[in-house]
Design an enzyme around this catalytic site. Structure first.
Site, PDB file in Angstrom:
ATOM      1  N   HIS A   1       8.404   1.531   4.602  1.00 55.78           N
ATOM      2  CA  HIS A   1       7.401   1.038   5.562  1.00 55.78           C
ATOM      3  C   HIS A   1       7.186  -0.464   5.479  1.00 55.78           C
ATOM      4  O   HIS A   1       6.456  -1.030   6.292  1.00 55.78           O
ATOM      5  CB  HIS A   1       6.072   1.774   5.352  1.00 55.78           C
ATOM      6  CG  HIS A   1       6.156   3.215   5.752  1.00 55.78           C
ATOM      7  ND1 HIS A   1       5.807   3.665   7.005  1.00 55.78           N
ATOM      8  CD2 HIS A   1       6.599   4.306   5.078  1.00 55.78           C
ATOM      9  CE1 HIS A   1       6.015   4.967   7.081  1.00 55.78           C
ATOM     10  NE2 HIS A   1       6.504   5.387   5.918  1.00 55.78           N
TER      11      HIS A   1
ATOM     12  N   ASP B   1       5.289  -8.491   7.739  1.00 54.91           N
ATOM     13  CA  ASP B   1       4.773  -7.131   7.896  1.00 54.91           C
ATOM     14  C   ASP B   1       5.924  -6.231   8.325  1.00 54.91           C
ATOM     15  O   ASP B   1       6.668  -6.587   9.244  1.00 54.91           O
ATOM     16  CB  ASP B   1       3.689  -7.134   9.003  1.00 54.91           C
ATOM     17  CG  ASP B   1       2.538  -6.182   8.704  1.00 54.91           C
ATOM     18  OD1 ASP B   1       2.758  -5.203   7.985  1.00 54.91           O
ATOM     19  OD2 ASP B   1       1.421  -6.431   9.204  1.00 54.91           O
TER      20      ASP B   1
HETATM   21  C1  GDG Z   1       2.130  -0.334   6.144  1.00 56.44           C
HETATM   22  C2  GDG Z   1       2.998  -1.564   6.459  1.00 56.44           C
HETATM   23  C3  GDG Z   1       3.449  -0.613   8.724  1.00 56.44           C
HETATM   24  C4  GDG Z   1      -7.405  -0.774   9.422  1.00 56.44           C
HETATM   25  N1  GDG Z   1      -8.723  -0.962   9.254  1.00 56.44           N
HETATM   26  C5  GDG Z   1      -9.308   0.193   9.535  1.00 56.44           C
HETATM   27  C6  GDG Z   1      -8.318   1.127   9.855  1.00 56.44           C
HETATM   28  N2  GDG Z   1      -7.165   0.496   9.785  1.00 56.44           N
HETATM   29  C7  GDG Z   1      -5.897   1.143  10.136  1.00 56.44           C
HETATM   30  C8  GDG Z   1      -5.305   0.511  11.380  1.00 56.44           C
HETATM   31  C9  GDG Z   1      -3.857   0.901  11.247  1.00 56.44           C
HETATM   32  C10 GDG Z   1      -3.676   0.977   9.735  1.00 56.44           C
HETATM   33  O1  GDG Z   1      -4.963   1.017   9.132  1.00 56.44           O
HETATM   34  C11 GDG Z   1      -3.010  -0.275   9.202  1.00 56.44           C
HETATM   35  O2  GDG Z   1      -1.671  -0.214   9.531  1.00 56.44           O
HETATM   36  P1  GDG Z   1      -0.764  -1.507   9.520  1.00 56.44           P
HETATM   37  O3  GDG Z   1       0.534  -1.129  10.122  1.00 56.44           O
HETATM   38  O4  GDG Z   1      -1.441  -2.578  10.307  1.00 56.44           O
HETATM   39  O5  GDG Z   1      -0.669  -2.009   8.017  1.00 56.44           O
HETATM   40  P2  GDG Z   1      -0.437  -1.426   6.496  1.00 56.44           P
HETATM   41  O6  GDG Z   1      -1.627  -0.709   6.005  1.00 56.44           O
HETATM   42  O7  GDG Z   1      -0.050  -2.608   5.696  1.00 56.44           O
HETATM   43  O8  GDG Z   1       0.778  -0.402   6.617  1.00 56.44           O
HETATM   44  C12 GDG Z   1       2.987  -1.855   7.958  1.00 56.44           C
HETATM   45  C13 GDG Z   1       2.697   0.623   8.277  1.00 56.44           C
HETATM   46  O9  GDG Z   1       2.728   0.785   6.857  1.00 56.44           O
HETATM   47  C14 GDG Z   1       3.290   1.885   8.913  1.00 56.44           C
HETATM   48  O10 GDG Z   1       4.640   1.984   8.642  1.00 56.44           O
HETATM   49  O11 GDG Z   1       3.202  -0.819  10.104  1.00 56.44           O
HETATM   50  O12 GDG Z   1       3.848  -2.932   8.257  1.00 56.44           O
HETATM   51  O13 GDG Z   1       2.547  -2.701   5.727  1.00 56.44           O
HETATM   52  O14 GDG Z   1      -3.619   2.164  11.783  1.00 56.44           O
HETATM   53  O15 GDG Z   1      -5.964   1.018  12.508  1.00 56.44           O
HETATM   54  N3  GDG Z   1      -8.546   2.403  10.195  1.00 56.44           N
HETATM   55  C15 GDG Z   1      -9.839   2.792  10.221  1.00 56.44           C
HETATM   56  N4  GDG Z   1     -10.870   1.942   9.913  1.00 56.44           N
HETATM   57  C16 GDG Z   1     -10.642   0.632   9.564  1.00 56.44           C
HETATM   58  O16 GDG Z   1     -11.583  -0.134   9.338  1.00 56.44           O
HETATM   59  N5  GDG Z   1     -10.119   4.058  10.560  1.00 56.44           N
END
Ligand code: GDG
Length: 466
Positions: free
Chosen positions: A162, A369
């Site tokens: 990821h 990312d």
């Molecule tokens: C890894 C990789 C890759 C955030 N704040 C809240 C909340 N979130 C949710 C978002 C989103 C998720 O968390 C974060 O996903 P990301 O993709 O932005 O980032 P990582 O956590 O670093 O994830 C990344 C991912 O894996 C999937 O393969 O895209 O590159 O680093 O869904 O909405 N959710 C809630 N409250 C919050 O305050 N409910």
């Protein structure tokens, strides 16, 4: 070809979060995606419970909720310190996000990482039946496939990374780089979000291990692995529905009321140095100094729930951001306006959907990312008649798909400032045109596409002879 209806899918990841059955939980996009995979194909989701035990027992806690069976184990303190807070989050995460300066290399961490992967293998292996397909997730579990093979597992095993795979020269800094990369040849299929991460892996495997490329496969010592780029998507319809739901509409109203006619710029990120929050605040400050006429017309809402708080670099970035937001607010705020609203708590997904929709600009500027799901969620939550503008880092995997965002170099405060003013002045026609193209892209490669593409590739492989 999708999974045979009689085969089970065993998903293994570091953390398991049982589906809540509603959208009010604080689950991230990946947790929601994996739960939907397991609902679609029957199976088990195995991993760490997040709890600690005095000593490791290997006892498995089974739970069934909302159509998904989870099987979790507790880890002992030393495991959590060396494997999770150690090798995973102090060594691999920073290095794989190009932060060589933050990566720590301790033998104990590497040892703990190996031990926990062995423990995972030992515990999950008895649950695996003939015909099951196994799908291991992410950097916490690189050697798990190899550990399962050592125990005689001949099932199809896939792995998905990821986060980025770093360029060869960076990867070589890791003392265990070769052994770790070699262990990946236990898998049948390895998935990356984008071609850049895939190419970096192939480069390392070819140059450092002597692997040979054969079409879509890499071959090393007779082991043939299919490597593929499969960008993860979101459940677009779920987000569209969330944004139209009661809670989201309420959150939207509240944000609009509290904005008192000002344009809101929103950022939503785990509090992590890879997300470029410091650089984002500086870019926004640059915009305030370059466009004094726009001050008081906008504000930045940054939601950043803390994560990995046991790790020193995360404590440091938290302090840095508190100081920086305080300084910027101190310098520019007036009695009736604060430039940055910096919030350290998480919100439920439906509230987030309403907040995204209320924001004129989505500011998603990670320094590096793997993909970035927030960018896609922001797009999905917009009003088709009056959508906001996405400003996106070129260094997020998502930039390869969302080419109609305003793409910026997150290290450049000037580019960020220029993009903000351009977004604020963008005509509705251009906003709609860009949004439609981005929406088409995320609909085409959504979460079901990701699941089906990966599992189909896995099912095309022959099981390893016992
Ligand atoms: C890894 C990789 C890759 C955030 N704040 C809240 C909340 N979130 C949710 C978002 C989103 C998720 O968390 C974060 O996903 P990301 O993709 O932005 O980032 P990582 O956590 O670093 O994830 C990344 C991912 O894996 C999937 O393969 O895209 O590159 O680093 O869904 O909405 N959710 C809630 N409250 C919050 O305050 N409910």
């Amino acid at each position: 070809m999708e999974l045979d209806p009689v085969s089970r899918l065993i998903v293994i990841s570091n953390r398991v979060s049982a589906p809540t059955g509603s959208h009010s939980g604080a689950q991230g996009g990946l947790a929601v995606a994996l739960a939907s995979a397991l609902r679609e194909y029957k199976g088990i989701w195995f991993g760490w419970s997040g709890d600690r035990a005095d000593s490791f027992t290997g006892d498995i806690h089974f739970e069934r909720s909302d159509g998904v069976t989870t099987a979790t184990i507790d880890l002992e303190d030393q495991d959590v310190d060396e494997y999770y807070n150690g090798y995973a989050n102090r060594t691999l995460w920073p290095l794989f996000h190009y932060r060589v300066d933050l990566a720590e290399y301790e033998r104990e961490y590497a040892g703990g990482y190996r031990r926990v992967n062995e423990r995972f293998a030992e515990t999950v292996y008895p649950l695996i039946e003939d015909g099951d397909a196994i799908w291991i997730q992410d950097y916490h579990m690189f050697p798990l496939g190899d550990e399962l093979r050592k125990r005689g597992c001949g099932n199809r095993i896939g792995f998905f990374l990821h986060i980025p795979w770093p360029p060869r020269r960076l990867m070589s800094i890791l003392p265990e780089a070769q052994a770790l990369a070699r262990s990946l040849f236990a898998y049948d299929v390895i998935g990356f979000h984008i071609d850049e991460w895939l190419q970096s892996f192939c480069d390392f495997a070819e140059q450092e291990l002597g692997a040979v490329r054969d079409g879509e496969d890499l071959v090393l010592d007779g082991r043939r692995v299919r490597v593929m780029a499969v960008p993860i998507g979101i459940d677009v319809q779920e987000f569209v529905d969330l944004a139209a739901g009661t809670k989201a509409r309420l959150a939207y109203r509240q944000m609009r009321d509290s904005a008192t006619g000002r344009d809101m710029i929103v950022g939503v990120d785990r509090l992590d140095y890879s997300k470029g929050l410091e650089e984002r605040f500086l870019g926004y400050e640059r915009f305030l100094t370059e466009h004094p006429e726009e001050r008081k017309e906008v504000f930045l809402l940054q939601i950043a729930p803390p994560s990995r708080e046991a790790v020193g670099s995360y404590q440091k970035i938290r302090r840095t951001l508190e100081e920086l937001s305080g300084r910027i607010n101190g310098e520019y705020a007036d009695i009736d306006w604060v430039p940055i609203r910096y919030v350290n708590q998480g919100y439920s997904r439906d509230v987030l959907a309403g907040i995204y929709r209320a924001a004129k600009i989505g500011l998603v500027t990670p320094l590096r990312d793997g993909m970035n799901l927030v960018a896609k969620e922001y797009v999905a939550a917009q009003d088709p008649e009056d959508p906001g503008v996405l400003i996106l880092s070129r260094f997020a995997g998502a930039a390869t798909q969302l080419t109609d965002a305003l793409l910026v170099n997150p290290y450049s405060a000037e580019e960020m400032s220029d993009a903000i003013i351009r977004a604020l002045r963008m005509s509705r026609t251009e906003r709609i045109d860009r949004w439609r193209k981005m929406m088409a892209a995320i609909e085409q490669q959504d979460i079901s596409w990701w699941l089906d593409t990966f599992t189909s590739a896995l099912m095309e492989r022959e099981p390893v002879p016992a």
